[in-house]
Scaffold this motif. Sequence first.
Motif, PDB file in Angstrom:
ATOM      1  N   VAL A   1     120.978 -70.934  -9.365  1.00  0.00           N
ATOM      2  CA  VAL A   1     120.576 -69.623  -9.472  1.00  0.00           C
ATOM      3  C   VAL A   1     121.253 -68.851 -10.599  1.00  0.00           C
ATOM      4  N   ASP A   2     120.488 -68.117 -11.070  1.00  0.00           N
ATOM      5  CA  ASP A   2     121.099 -67.247 -12.334  1.00  0.00           C
ATOM      6  C   ASP A   2     120.497 -65.831 -12.224  1.00  0.00           C
ATOM      7  N   PHE A   3     120.922 -64.995 -12.802  1.00  0.00           N
ATOM      8  CA  PHE A   3     120.442 -63.542 -12.755  1.00  0.00           C
ATOM      9  C   PHE A   3     120.104 -62.792 -13.965  1.00  0.00           C
ATOM     10  N   VAL A   4     119.148 -61.752 -13.933  1.00  0.00           N
ATOM     11  CA  VAL A   4     118.811 -61.081 -15.229  1.00  0.00           C
ATOM     12  C   VAL A   4     119.069 -59.809 -14.807  1.00  0.00           C
ATOM     13  N   ASP A   5     119.893 -58.964 -15.812  1.00  0.00           N
ATOM     14  CA  ASP A   5     120.072 -57.687 -15.569  1.00  0.00           C
ATOM     15  C   ASP A   5     119.238 -56.551 -15.370  1.00  0.00           C
ATOM     16  N   ILE A   6     119.342 -55.481 -14.692  1.00  0.00           N
ATOM     17  CA  ILE A   6     118.393 -54.578 -14.584  1.00  0.00           C
ATOM     18  C   ILE A   6     118.094 -53.582 -15.480  1.00  0.00           C
ATOM     19  N   HIS A   7     116.988 -52.782 -15.415  1.00  0.00           N
ATOM     20  CA  HIS A   7     117.099 -51.582 -16.119  1.00  0.00           C
ATOM     21  C   HIS A   7     117.405 -50.530 -15.519  1.00  0.00           C
ATOM     22  N   PRO A   8     118.289 -49.606 -16.397  1.00  0.00           N
ATOM     23  CA  PRO A   8     119.184 -48.756 -15.763  1.00  0.00           C
ATOM     24  C   PRO A   8     118.497 -47.475 -14.860  1.00  0.00           C
ATOM     25  N   ARG A   9     116.894 -47.197 -15.561  1.00  0.00           N
ATOM     26  CA  ARG A   9     116.325 -46.273 -14.778  1.00  0.00           C
ATOM     27  C   ARG A   9     115.321 -46.933 -13.678  1.00  0.00           C
ATOM     28  N   THR A  10     114.948 -48.030 -13.860  1.00  0.00           N
ATOM     29  CA  THR A  10     113.882 -48.532 -12.746  1.00  0.00           C
ATOM     30  C   THR A  10     114.478 -49.375 -11.620  1.00  0.00           C
ATOM     31  N   PHE A  11     115.731 -49.728 -12.032  1.00  0.00           N
ATOM     32  CA  PHE A  11     116.650 -50.631 -11.109  1.00  0.00           C
ATOM     33  C   PHE A  11     115.848 -51.919 -10.999  1.00  0.00           C
ATOM     34  N   ASP A  12     114.900 -52.195 -11.450  1.00  0.00           N
ATOM     35  CA  ASP A  12     114.349 -53.603 -11.256  1.00  0.00           C
ATOM     36  C   ASP A  12     114.567 -54.550 -12.694  1.00  0.00           C
ATOM     37  N   MET A  13     114.136 -55.800 -12.933  1.00  0.00           N
ATOM     38  CA  MET A  13     114.150 -56.602 -14.090  1.00  0.00           C
ATOM     39  C   MET A  13     113.769 -56.009 -15.264  1.00  0.00           C
ATOM     40  N   ASP A  14     114.855 -56.016 -16.075  1.00  0.00           N
ATOM     41  CA  ASP A  14     114.823 -55.416 -17.600  1.00  0.00           C
ATOM     42  C   ASP A  14     113.893 -56.604 -18.442  1.00  0.00           C
ATOM     43  N   PRO A  15     112.716 -56.542 -18.675  1.00  0.00           N
ATOM     44  CA  PRO A  15     111.833 -57.483 -19.511  1.00  0.00           C
ATOM     45  C   PRO A  15     112.716 -57.971 -20.828  1.00  0.00           C
ATOM     46  N   LEU A  16     113.348 -56.738 -21.408  1.00  0.00           N
ATOM     47  CA  LEU A  16     114.224 -57.101 -22.543  1.00  0.00           C
ATOM     48  C   LEU A  16     115.470 -58.059 -22.430  1.00  0.00           C
ATOM     49  N   ALA A  17     116.065 -57.563 -21.339  1.00  0.00           N
ATOM     50  CA  ALA A  17     117.134 -58.568 -20.980  1.00  0.00           C
ATOM     51  C   ALA A  17     116.686 -60.256 -20.568  1.00  0.00           C
ATOM     52  N   LEU A  18     115.554 -60.186 -19.824  1.00  0.00           N
ATOM     53  CA  LEU A  18     114.956 -61.357 -19.548  1.00  0.00           C
ATOM     54  C   LEU A  18     114.586 -62.019 -20.795  1.00  0.00           C
ATOM     55  N   ALA A  19     113.947 -61.537 -21.691  1.00  0.00           N
ATOM     56  CA  ALA A  19     113.505 -62.033 -23.280  1.00  0.00           C
ATOM     57  C   ALA A  19     114.827 -62.628 -23.900  1.00  0.00           C
ATOM     58  N   ALA A  20     115.734 -61.856 -23.796  1.00  0.00           N
ATOM     59  CA  ALA A  20     116.916 -62.402 -24.501  1.00  0.00           C
ATOM     60  C   ALA A  20     117.671 -63.542 -24.001  1.00  0.00           C
ATOM     61  N   LYS A  21     117.711 -63.410 -22.641  1.00  0.00           N
ATOM     62  CA  LYS A  21     118.255 -64.465 -21.888  1.00  0.00           C
ATOM     63  C   LYS A  21     117.500 -65.923 -21.978  1.00  0.00           C
TER      64      LYS A  21
END
Length: 383
Positions: free
Chosen positions: A94-114
Amino acid sequence: MIPYGRQDISEEDIAAVLEVLHSRNLTQGPAIPGFEEAVAEAAGAPHAVALANATAGLHLACLALDLGPGDRLWTVPNSFLASANCGRYCGAEVDFVDIHPRTFDMDPLALAAKLERARDRAELPSIVVPVHFGGRPCPLKKIAELGQEFGFKILEDASHAIGAKFKGDSAVGCCAHSSASVFSFHPVKLVTSGEGGVVTTQDPELAAKIRLLREHGVSRDSVTAKREGAWYYEQSLLGFNYRLTDLQAALGRSQMTRLESFVSQRNQLADRYRRELADLPLVLPLPTESGRSADHLFVVRVPKKAGVTRRELFDALRERGIGVHVHYIPIHLQPYYRSLGFSPGDFPQAEAYYREALSIPLFHGMSEAEQDRVIGALSELLG
Ligand SMILES: *Cc1c(COP(=O)(O)O)cnc(C)c1O
């Protein structure tokens, strides 16, 4: 104490459960398909499978999607433990993707980079579990585009989001951009069956496999059964007993008839909070501009400029009988996940969010007077 959430049980709900008690089937009876149909219809998905709880739903959905040892499942740190544990049950990493600071759910940009980094190392996930945090639809379409590009399946943790709508009005749970969605019917969620979970999907084979896994991997309708006799059953997979009882399903089905009213009451209460708290030094949750949030939670962030810490505000509100809560402690900071190698600093947005997050009471059936008490206490403490 005004709780952060509270179930709403009507006389009709009680009558529906009593009816089951007077019937022949306390489990494996007709209330189960009735509940499944109600959820399938609300979600706009052709198939729904009811299970003992959403955790069981996440587990079986992962198994049915062939997650196993050597595979990877990614979710967000800002969720309930079950969003991640389902991967571990299957022996996956299991690994994690960081959240978006205003919507508190998965940040698609962080996901793309990861994903880019993972592709270079040949460590791509096979399942990604986004969470519709607080009932607000997450950016699923963007995540699904990445799914196409990087070849992972999507399992939506929709535990907070029954009754929520995406932009364009399709319901959360319709699975237009995912393999399956999982709803929870725990009493703190929008609609309750006491304990309960439902998986929705557009894929009939996936639904059939989850059904099989729910009941010990046993089927009774094989050709052999005709030859052997009516007692015959056959185990084809290593399944579980993850059934819901008819008592629970009858409660869930009865509650589902009031879903629209539950969600619209929550939407109104959330709008009123946004108006009435606008002048306080709090970061309010973003309104859902397109689509519709189910408004399961109302989470504010208590920033430095508030002059009090989240802890101080939390304690002062609890002292005043306001049942505030915190959603969530980042999963990767739990001792179990630390023992797997995670540490503080791994997901800075989720950790910064956690230091400031405060869930204030929001539930259908909350009176204006109760809401005024919350608003009054916050104004007094922050004004
Ligand atoms: C409540 C919850 C679950 C687990 O639901 P149960 O029905 O209690 O198993 C999973 N994920 C999220 C995000 C939840 O809030």
